[in-house]
Design a protein around this motif. Structure first.
Motif: not given
Length: 496
Positions: A438-439, A445-448
Motif C-alpha cells: 500500500g506504499l 499523500k505523504m509528507l516530505f
C-alpha cells in the motif's frame, strides 16, 4: 570492511533451569548460533547466577551490561525469552526504553523479537506506548497538586538553587554559597564571558555544591535563575520524552514565589541582557534539504551530484552531467511502483514457512531421540550397579550413547537457532511486504519527512548516465537485492 555488530548474551540462571534440556549452556549455545547466523559478534556474556526474576536491574552483572551498552561496547543483547530478561513488566519496560534510547537492539528468541528488523521495531513502539501511558497516569495524579504546593512555597522536590537551602520546608539563603553566587554575577558583568567567569571562580578556589569545578554551562544556568534576585520560579518546567528533556511550561502556569535576594534586580537584568544579546548573535538556522533524493544521486563517474542553482537540477561538477530534480523524483516514483507491484508476499512467505516447518520437524525428532537415549542411559546404570552388566560390556553399550547425546546437545540448539533466525526474518519480512503493497498508493499523500525516511531505508544507489538512470533498491527480503533500470525517453535531453 564494515565492522560486525557487537552484541552481548544474557543468561539468567534460576531454580527452574536445573533440567538439563533447559540448562544455561543450552541457552548460550542457542544464542551464539543465532548471533553467527546474523553475522554478528559476541562481545560479552552476562551471567546472573541464581537470581530471582522479580528484580535484576540493580544486580552488578546487569549494571555491567548497561555500562557496556552506554559506552558502545555492545549494541544489542540476545536472550532466550523475555522472562529471562525480567519477569516484572515494569523492569522489562525500563530495559526496553534504555535500549531504545541508546539505539541498541533486543533479541528474544522464544518470542521471535529482534528489534534490528522492521517487525521487531514494532516491539519498541508498543513498549514506548505502554511506558508513556504509565508515565501519563502517574503524571496526571501528581500534576494537580503541584501548583497548589508551589503557591504555598512548599518544596516540589530537588535541591535548592546554588546559594540557597531548604530549612523547615522554606527556602533560605545559604551563608556559605551566597557570596560565591553574588561574585559570579559581578565577574560576568566585568568580563561578559561565561567560560572566563567559570575559570576565575575556579582559580579563586570556589567549587559547586558537589565539589566540581564551575563550567560555562553551570554559570549560564545560574546567571539566568531568577531566584538570586528574589523571585523563585516554581511549576515552570517539566520533563518529557525518553531522554527526560526539560522544557518550559506555558507562562500562565508559572508560579512566582518571593524569596530573599542575593543580588539586586538591576545586576540580574544587566547580566541577562548580555546573555540574550550573545545568544541572538549566535543563533543561526541550519540548512534543511528540500530535495527528496539529496545525497543519493551520483554520476557514472562516481561523483555525487548536487543542486547548485535555481535551475533545480542535480549536476555533476566534474563532467557537468545533470538531471532535473522533478524528473528524478518522477523516475524514482515509477521505479518504486514497478518494484512494489512485483512483490508477491503470499508466495514468498509460504516458501519460507515450508523451510521452517521442515527444520521444526527435525528439531522435534532430534529432541525425542535425545530423550530416548537419556532414558536408555538411566536404565543401564542399575544393571551395571547390580552386576548384571560387566564393566567392559557396560562401557561398550553406554559410551556410544553418551557420545550421541553430546552430539545432539550440540546440534539441537544450533538447529533451534536456525529456526529462531528464519522465524524472526519471516515475521519481519511478512510485515514489511504487506505494508509495502500500500506504499505507492499513499506516496503522494505523504509528507516530505515520511518520504525521506522511506528513501533512506530502501535506496542503495541512484546512478545517472548520459541516457539512463539506474536505481538500486534494497530488497525487502533479508538476503537479496533488486535493481531496476529506467530508460528515460521523456521530453528533456542531457547536455552533450
Amino acid at each position: 570492511m564494515e565492522d560486525k555488530k557487537r552484541v552481548g548474551i544474557w543468561i539468567r540462571v534460576s531454580t527452574d533451569m536445573q533440567v538439563k534440556d533447559d540448562s544455561p549452556e543450552h541457552h548460550e549455545r542457542r544464542a551464539r548460533y543465532y548471533v553467527e547466523s546474523r553475522d554478528w559478534q559476541v562481545e560479552e556474556v552476562y551471567r546472573l547466577e541464581a537470581v530471582s526474576g522479580k528484580t535484576v536491574m540493580n544486580h552488578p552483572e546487569a549494571q555491567r551490561m548497561l555500562q557496556d551498552l552506554r559506552s558502545g561496547r555492545i549494541t544489542g543483547l540476545v536472550f532466550s525469552k523475555l522472562a529471562r530478561l525480567a519477569r516484572s513488566t515494569k523492569e522489562l519496560l525500563e530495559f526496553a526504553e534504555i535500549f531504545r534510547r541508546e539505539g541498541a537492539d533486543l533479541v528474544s528468541l522464544a518470542e521471535q523479537i529482534d528489534t534490528s528488523t522492521p517487525a521487531g521495531r514494532l516491539f519498541f513502539t508498543i513498549v514506548a506506548a505502554m511506558a508513556e501511558w504509565e508515565r501519563e497516569e502517574i503524571s496526571s495524579r501528581v500534576a494537580a497538586s503541584v501548583p497548589i504546593r508551589a503557591k504555598m512555597g512548599k518544596p516540589l522536590g530537588g535541591q535548592a538553587s546554588f546559594g540557597y537551602k531548604w530549612h523547615d520546608k522554606n527556602i533560605v539563603i545559604d551563608e556559605k554559597e551566597a557570596p560565591v553566587r553574588k561574585l559570579m554575577y559581578e565577574i560576568f558583568l566585568d568580563c561578559q564571558r561565561k567560560k572566563t567567569t567559570a575559570e576565575r571562580l575556579n582559580d579563586l578556589g570556589h567549587r559547586t555544591r558537589n565539589g566540581s569545578r564551575f563550567s560555562d554551562t553551570t554559570v549560564d544556568r545560574l546567571l539566568r535563575d531568577t531566584t538570586a534576585k528574589g523571585q523563585r520560579l516554581a511549576n515552570h518546567t517539566k520533563s518529557v520524552g525518553e531522554g527526560k528533556q526539560w522544557i518550559t511550561k506555558p507562562q500562565q502556569e508559572w508560579v512566582i514565589v518571593p524569596c530573599a535576594a542575593i543580588i539586586s534586580v538591576e545586576l540580574w537584568e544587566k547580566c541577562n541582557a548580555i546573555l540574550e544579546e550573545q545568544l541572538s548573535k549566535r543563533a543561526r538556522k541550519g540548512r534543511i534539504s528540500e530535495y527528496l533524493l539529496a545525497g543519493y544521486v551520483k554520476c557514472t563517474c562516481g561523483t555525487s551530484m548536487y543542486v547548485f542553482s535555481t535551475a533545480k537540477k542535480f549536476t555533476c561538477k566534474n563532467c557537468k552531467n545533470n538531471v532535473k530534480v522533478a524528473d528524478m523524483d518522477e523516475i524514482y516514483q515509477q521505479v518504486l511502483k514497478g518494484y512494489l507491484n512485483d512483490i508477491e508476499p503470499k508466495m514468498y512467505v509460504e516458501e519460507l514457512e515450508k523451510a521452517i516447518a521442515e527444520k521444526e520437524y527435525l528439531l522435534t525428532t532430534s529432541t525425542k531421540k535425545r530423550a530416548q537415549l537419556r532414558k536408555k542411559m538411566d536404565d543401564l546404570v542399575p544393571l551395571r550397579v547390580s552386576g548384571d552388566l560387566d564393566k567392559e560390556h557396560f562401557a561398550a553399550i553406554y559410551q556410544p550413547i553418551v557420545a550421541q547425546v553430546h552430539q545432539l546437545d550440540k546440534s539441537i540448539p544450533e538447529l533451534q537457532a536456525q529456526i529462531d533466525f528464519e522465524r524472526i526474518q519471516l515475521n519481519s519480512t511478512d510485515h514489511v511486504l504487506k505494508e509495502a503493497k500500500g506504499l505507492y498508493e499513499s506516496w503522494t499523500k505523504m509528507l516530505f519527512p515520511e518520504k525521506r525516511a522511506i528513501i533512506e531505508t530502501i535506496t542503495e544507489y541512484i546512478t545517472v548516465g548520459q541516457d539512463t538512470i539506474d536505481v538500486g533498491i534494497l530488497h525487502l527480503s533479508p538476503s537479496s537485492k533488486l535493481t531496476s533500470q529506467h530508460q528515460f525517453m521523456g521530453s528533456w535531453k542531457l547536455p552533450t
